[in-house]
Design a protein around this motif. Structure first.
Motif, mmCIF file in Angstrom:
data_model
loop_
_atom_site.group_PDB
_atom_site.id
_atom_site.type_symbol
_atom_site.label_atom_id
_atom_site.label_comp_id
_atom_site.label_asym_id
_atom_site.label_seq_id
_atom_site.Cartn_x
_atom_site.Cartn_y
_atom_site.Cartn_z
ATOM 1 N N GLU A 60 0.827 -1.198 0.000
ATOM 2 C CA GLU A 60 0.000 0.000 0.000
ATOM 3 C C GLU A 60 0.866 1.254 0.000
ATOM 4 N N ARG A 61 0.392 2.287 -0.674
ATOM 5 C CA ARG A 61 1.049 3.589 -0.629
ATOM 6 C C ARG A 61 -0.009 4.664 -0.866
ATOM 7 N N ARG A 62 0.281 5.867 -0.450
ATOM 8 C CA ARG A 62 -0.640 6.985 -0.669
ATOM 9 C C ARG A 62 -0.053 7.918 -1.722
ATOM 10 N N VAL A 63 -0.843 8.167 -2.762
ATOM 11 C CA VAL A 63 -0.399 9.069 -3.819
ATOM 12 C C VAL A 63 -1.184 10.367 -3.705
ATOM 13 N N PRO A 64 -0.512 11.511 -3.893
ATOM 14 C CA PRO A 64 -1.198 12.802 -3.735
ATOM 15 C C PRO A 64 -2.104 13.131 -4.915
ATOM 16 N N ILE A 65 -3.160 13.872 -4.628
ATOM 17 C CA ILE A 65 -4.043 14.388 -5.669
ATOM 18 C C ILE A 65 -3.604 15.818 -5.964
ATOM 19 N N LEU A 66 -3.193 16.097 -7.177
ATOM 20 C CA LEU A 66 -2.775 17.437 -7.550
ATOM 21 C C LEU A 66 -3.945 18.404 -7.359
ATOM 22 N N GLU A 67 -3.692 19.483 -6.680
ATOM 23 C CA GLU A 67 -4.753 20.440 -6.366
ATOM 24 C C GLU A 67 -5.495 20.902 -7.619
ATOM 25 N N GLY A 68 -4.754 21.083 -8.720
ATOM 26 C CA GLY A 68 -5.349 21.602 -9.943
ATOM 27 C C GLY A 68 -6.360 20.677 -10.600
ATOM 28 N N ILE A 69 -6.281 19.366 -10.308
ATOM 29 C CA ILE A 69 -7.214 18.419 -10.958
ATOM 30 C C ILE A 69 -8.356 18.014 -10.026
ATOM 31 N N LYS A 70 -8.326 18.518 -8.806
ATOM 32 C CA LYS A 70 -9.308 18.068 -7.802
ATOM 33 C C LYS A 70 -10.736 18.424 -8.190
ATOM 34 N N ASP A 71 -10.951 19.583 -8.782
ATOM 35 C CA ASP A 71 -12.311 19.993 -9.162
ATOM 36 C C ASP A 71 -12.948 18.995 -10.119
ATOM 37 N N LYS B 293 -3.772 23.879 -12.773
ATOM 38 C CA LYS B 293 -2.641 24.484 -12.076
ATOM 39 C C LYS B 293 -1.623 23.430 -11.648
ATOM 40 N N GLY B 294 -0.362 23.649 -12.050
ATOM 41 C CA GLY B 294 0.724 22.743 -11.672
ATOM 42 C C GLY B 294 0.794 21.455 -12.452
ATOM 43 N N PHE B 295 -0.037 21.329 -13.500
ATOM 44 C CA PHE B 295 -0.092 20.065 -14.253
ATOM 45 C C PHE B 295 1.072 19.933 -15.228
ATOM 46 N N TYR B 296 1.295 20.936 -16.064
ATOM 47 C CA TYR B 296 2.360 20.877 -17.064
ATOM 48 C C TYR B 296 3.697 21.335 -16.486
ATOM 49 N N PRO B 297 4.799 20.699 -16.882
ATOM 50 C CA PRO B 297 6.118 21.122 -16.392
ATOM 51 C C PRO B 297 6.450 22.571 -16.724
ATOM 52 N N SER B 298 6.005 23.036 -17.891
ATOM 53 C CA SER B 298 6.325 24.399 -18.309
ATOM 54 C C SER B 298 5.699 25.438 -17.364
ATOM 55 N N GLN B 299 4.662 25.059 -16.652
ATOM 56 C CA GLN B 299 4.024 25.976 -15.713
ATOM 57 C C GLN B 299 4.934 26.241 -14.511
ATOM 58 N N THR B 300 5.670 25.219 -14.107
ATOM 59 C CA THR B 300 6.516 25.358 -12.920
ATOM 60 C C THR B 300 7.947 25.753 -13.251
ATOM 61 N N LYS B 301 8.299 25.654 -14.557
ATOM 62 C CA LYS B 301 9.658 26.032 -14.953
ATOM 63 C C LYS B 301 9.760 27.503 -15.318
#
Length: 355
Positions: A219-230, A345-353
């Motif tokens: 078992e492991r817990r994977v995070p839900i990206l805030e931008g896709i939660k809606d 928000k935060g989905f594409y790498p170019s957004q954070t680079k």
């Protein structure tokens, strides 16, 4: 024999609905060996997918041996040259990686068979065994060409997401379901079986994570990206409404329009392939390439290796390091590969680079 048949067989076998000796295909000299091995796999609490994979490869091997070597009447008659010829026969229709995987499965089986002891006495102070000698004990796994690992560009993913709206069924539900599927695959690195078996009860919106039962039943817990939660919440709400409307009761995340559980790897593959067709985007390993993309995008965004390793469920850092080789093809200034729209928000790498 299709994998789905293998899973159905394993399910029925363990429920007591099937007795091997009563099935035509198993009225053979290898019938009992397979039955005993399936019981052994069950005792180790291996996953259904793993057991059905082992079962399928054993049926294929023994069926081939039965057809090509009529003198084989029991497991102990199998010798190294028999296995070697089978591996050669596989080369006509299988790639290097598949052949190497099959070799490993067979070697595990014969190692077990070589050590197996039944309840029956052999009359010599010991117990009856399945083999006198492991035919694969001195065999070395075939070499596989190490192919370059690739991942998807932002522009490709954007086109796939746009195609979610172009379903032949022209339905909001189907488009949302596919969009959420892609979001989860890319932001969590879930394997095909893992995303197939996600349960709604294991999704925690308040803590932004999903409890996943991974490879090796870990078992492991994977995070839900805030931008896709809606979008995820929208899908969950529609899903719950459909289950209530059609009086369905199950915990599967993926459902049909009428609330029926679509929890199968074939369903996941079918969805991705249709998106490929609609978008005109062609890429190999329809589902697994999203796992590659998760690793690459996460590292581009600056995530630490150990964190990528945990979220993706890799058990050894060495298994993850080859993903870093993909990054040599990433060009910060190659804006032609970047999505035209910002996306979540935060989905594409170019957004954070900051490109």
């Amino acid at each position: 024999m299709p994998t789905t048949c293998g899973k159905l067989f394993v399910n029925q076998f363990f429920k007591g609905e099937i007795v091997l000796d009563k099935i035509n295909i198993f009225k053979k000299w290898y019938s009992k060996s397979i039955e005993l091995y399936l019981e052994h796999c069950q005792s180790k609490n291996l996953s259904e997918g793993t057991i059905s994979g082992y079962y399928r490869q054993l049926v294929l091997l023994f069926g081939w041996l039965d057809k090509n070597f009529g003198d084989i009447k029991e497991l102990s008659d199998i010798r190294q040259p028999h296995i070697a010829r089978y591996m050669i026969a596989l080369q006509a229709n299988s790639n290097d990686a598949t052949i190497k995987s099959i070799f490993t499965i067979l070697k595990i089986f014969f190692t077990w068979a070589d050590r197996f002891e039944s309840f029956e006495s052999d009359g010599k102070g010991g117990f009856i065994t399945l083999t006198e000698k492991n035919p694969m004990s001195k065999m070395v796994a075939p070499r596989a060409v190490k192919k370059e690992t690739i991942f998807l560009d932002e522009i490709v993913v954007e086109k796939l997401l746009e195609s979610c709206k172009q379903s032949k069924r022209q339905d909001y539900f189907y488009g949302l379901r596919r969009r959420v599927m892609i979001y989860l695959l890319i932001t969590t690195g879930l394997r095909k079986n893992e995303i197939t078996n996600v349960k709604v009860s294991n999704i925690n919106i308040s803590t932004n994570d999903i409890l996943v039962l991974g490879k090796g039943r870990k078992e492991r817990r994977v995070p839900i990206l805030e931008g896709i939660k809606d979008d995820l919440v929208k899908y969950l709400n529609i899903r719950n409404e459909k289950l209530k409307r059609y009086k369905k009761h199950h915990d599967s995340l993926w459902i049909s329009k009428k609330g029926v559980s679509n929890a199968s790897t074939e369903f996941i593959q079918m969805e991705i392939r249709e998106l490929q067709s609609l978008s005109g985007m062609k890429f190999p390993r329809a589902v697994h390439i999203f796992r590659n993309t998760f690793a690459a995008w996460s590292l581009i965004k600056g995530m630490e290796l150990y964190e990528v390793m945990y979220i993706g469920g890799w058990s050894d850092l060495k298994m993850l390091l080859h993903y870093t080789q993909m990054l040599k093809h990433y060009r910060k200034n190659n804006t032609a590969t970047f999505a035209l729209k910002k996306g979540p928000k935060g989905f594409y790498p170019s957004q954070t680079k900051g490109d």
